[in-house]
Enzyme design. Sequence first.
Site, PDB file in Angstrom:
ATOM      1  N   GLY A 191     -53.154  18.014 -78.851  1.00 50.83           N
ATOM      2  CA  GLY A 191     -52.338  17.733 -77.511  1.00 50.83           C
ATOM      3  C   GLY A 191     -53.301  17.383 -76.392  1.00 50.83           C
ATOM      4  O   GLY A 191     -53.064  16.468 -75.402  1.00 50.83           O
ATOM      5  N   THR A 198     -48.828  13.720 -83.138  1.00 48.95           N
ATOM      6  CA  THR A 198     -48.989  15.337 -83.685  1.00 48.95           C
ATOM      7  C   THR A 198     -49.956  15.518 -83.463  1.00 48.95           C
ATOM      8  O   THR A 198     -51.392  15.020 -83.759  1.00 48.95           O
ATOM      9  CB  THR A 198     -48.338  15.371 -85.477  1.00 48.95           C
ATOM     10  OG1 THR A 198     -48.562  17.122 -85.336  1.00 48.95           O
ATOM     11  CG2 THR A 198     -48.798  14.632 -86.220  1.00 48.95           C
ATOM     12  N   GLY A 199     -50.817  16.811 -83.581  1.00 51.88           N
ATOM     13  CA  GLY A 199     -51.912  16.727 -83.353  1.00 51.88           C
ATOM     14  C   GLY A 199     -52.606  17.777 -82.325  1.00 51.88           C
ATOM     15  O   GLY A 199     -51.932  18.416 -81.104  1.00 51.88           O
ATOM     16  N   GLY A 215     -49.106  21.627 -74.331  1.00 52.85           N
ATOM     17  CA  GLY A 215     -49.156  20.304 -75.101  1.00 52.85           C
ATOM     18  C   GLY A 215     -48.675  18.985 -74.433  1.00 52.85           C
ATOM     19  O   GLY A 215     -48.025  18.918 -73.806  1.00 52.85           O
ATOM     20  N   ASP A 216     -49.198  18.471 -76.033  1.00 54.26           N
ATOM     21  CA  ASP A 216     -48.291  16.758 -75.363  1.00 54.26           C
ATOM     22  C   ASP A 216     -47.053  17.164 -75.658  1.00 54.26           C
ATOM     23  O   ASP A 216     -45.882  15.974 -74.581  1.00 54.26           O
ATOM     24  CB  ASP A 216     -49.501  15.651 -76.191  1.00 54.26           C
ATOM     25  CG  ASP A 216     -48.983  16.400 -77.433  1.00 54.26           C
ATOM     26  OD1 ASP A 216     -48.850  16.812 -78.013  1.00 54.26           O
ATOM     27  OD2 ASP A 216     -48.861  15.459 -78.382  1.00 54.26           O
ATOM     28  N   THR A 224     -46.805  20.050 -85.283  1.00 52.36           N
ATOM     29  CA  THR A 224     -45.566  19.665 -84.450  1.00 52.36           C
ATOM     30  C   THR A 224     -44.520  18.515 -85.138  1.00 52.36           C
ATOM     31  O   THR A 224     -44.900  17.612 -85.779  1.00 52.36           O
ATOM     32  CB  THR A 224     -45.712  19.180 -83.217  1.00 52.36           C
ATOM     33  OG1 THR A 224     -46.856  19.895 -82.508  1.00 52.36           O
ATOM     34  CG2 THR A 224     -45.273  18.187 -82.705  1.00 52.36           C
ATOM     35  N   ARG A 239     -50.444  27.852 -71.603  1.00 49.07           N
ATOM     36  CA  ARG A 239     -50.329  26.362 -72.375  1.00 49.07           C
ATOM     37  C   ARG A 239     -49.802  25.403 -72.787  1.00 49.07           C
ATOM     38  O   ARG A 239     -49.060  25.551 -73.033  1.00 49.07           O
ATOM     39  CB  ARG A 239     -52.152  27.045 -73.257  1.00 49.07           C
ATOM     40  CG  ARG A 239     -52.521  24.732 -74.409  1.00 49.07           C
ATOM     41  CD  ARG A 239     -51.631  24.808 -75.041  1.00 49.07           C
ATOM     42  NE  ARG A 239     -51.996  23.773 -75.371  1.00 49.07           N
ATOM     43  CZ  ARG A 239     -51.847  23.117 -76.519  1.00 49.07           C
ATOM     44  NH1 ARG A 239     -50.970  22.947 -77.286  1.00 49.07           N
ATOM     45  NH2 ARG A 239     -52.400  21.232 -76.745  1.00 49.07           N
TER      46      ARG A 239
HETATM   47  C1  SD4 Z   1     -49.871  20.552 -79.624  1.00 53.11           C
HETATM   48  N1  SD4 Z   1     -48.968  18.101 -80.608  1.00 53.11           N
HETATM   49  O1  SD4 Z   1     -49.490  21.833 -78.456  1.00 53.11           O
HETATM   50  C2  SD4 Z   1     -49.232  19.785 -80.188  1.00 53.11           C
HETATM   51  C3  SD4 Z   1     -49.463  20.507 -81.362  1.00 53.11           C
HETATM   52  C4  SD4 Z   1     -49.073  19.510 -83.168  1.00 53.11           C
HETATM   53  O2  SD4 Z   1     -49.109  19.558 -84.679  1.00 53.11           O
HETATM   54  O3  SD4 Z   1     -49.079  18.905 -82.703  1.00 53.11           O
HETATM   55  N2  SD4 Z   1     -48.935  19.704 -83.827  1.00 53.11           N
HETATM   56  O4  SD4 Z   1     -50.778  19.968 -78.741  1.00 53.11           O
END
Ligand code: SD4
Length: 339
Positions: free
Chosen positions: A259, A256-257, A235-236, A205, A233
């Site tokens: 979520g 990021t990561g 995410g965050d 992200t 779904r």
């Molecule tokens: C998510 N946080 O959809 C996002 C994905 C993401 O780097 O951060 N990717 O959970």
Amino acid sequence: MIDSKKDAFEYFEITRMKRRKFLKNSTLTAAGLMSTPILVSCDKNKNNSSQAIIKPILPVVVCTWNFKNATAKAWEILSQKGTALDAVEQGVMVEEADATNETVGLGGRPDRDGQVTLDACIMDKDSNCGSVVYLKNIVHPVSVARKVMENTPHIILAGKGAEQFAYEYGFKKTNLLTKSTKKQYEAWKKTSQYETVINIENHDTIGMLAIDHNGDIAGACTTSGMAYKIAGRIGDSPLIGAGLYVDNEVGGATATGVGEEVIRTVGSFLIVELMRQGKSPQEACEEGVRRIMNKNKDRKDFQIGFLAINKQGKTGGYCVHQGFTYSQYTDAGQTENIV
Ligand code: SD4
């Protein structure tokens, strides 16, 4: 190898001390940092407590990962005395339009039904915010989010409604699935196995934070979410407080990561609140990661990266595993920061 949470934090403390020396006055390359999966820190901004009286060096823009073109675009706007809000919107739009970036916008990887669904949000200096979730067929969800913020009494629009809203504002219908992501999806379907792969680009992200010449802060976050996620779904990233939060009195944060883990701790809000209590951006990001790890005592198989900026334009980043980077642009030029 780290056997327990306690060991992990002890190791982390030792590593941090060593790295502080190593990082002094240096820019690191990724090559030397990719081996041990352990909590590590980019300490370049240590000792920059938000309580200290420091003359702000403005403007500044940072974004998750080394999206150089994105921070360059944002810098173009900031250096011409543009607003942080315009800078973050136009900065992340670069990645949304880049079909080779398979985690954001056009060319983002689809869900497990083959649909590309995008999430994005934006927040300004006055705590106005807008968000779109599960948006299909639109290359620039961040701009739709901005329209939601500026032209409606609402904050979040979802799915069909968000798409319809976008068309009403002149956004074009675009097929977001590219040849490359379609091919990968077809290959993935053979096993249909969903697993989060640490830093192996199944989720990257872009979250961007900027402070402009006036000292005003804004942020934006945009993503195609987890590749091959269950349809529906969210995410965050589009959730104010989780993937992004800005308080112009204090600073901003983005994530990021995975979520789900960020949502559980309302990560970005937490980091801004920690800065309000006196922590530097770096310290706040570290504490944010710690809170997440405390809720995941037996798990280390996921990545989270937090990025923060304070009112003085100081920045910090921290992550669960090595490999998280962020791009920064200031008057001194553009840097890649390896966390
Ligand atoms: C998510 N946080 O959809 C996002 C994905 C993401 O780097 O951060 N990717 O959970």
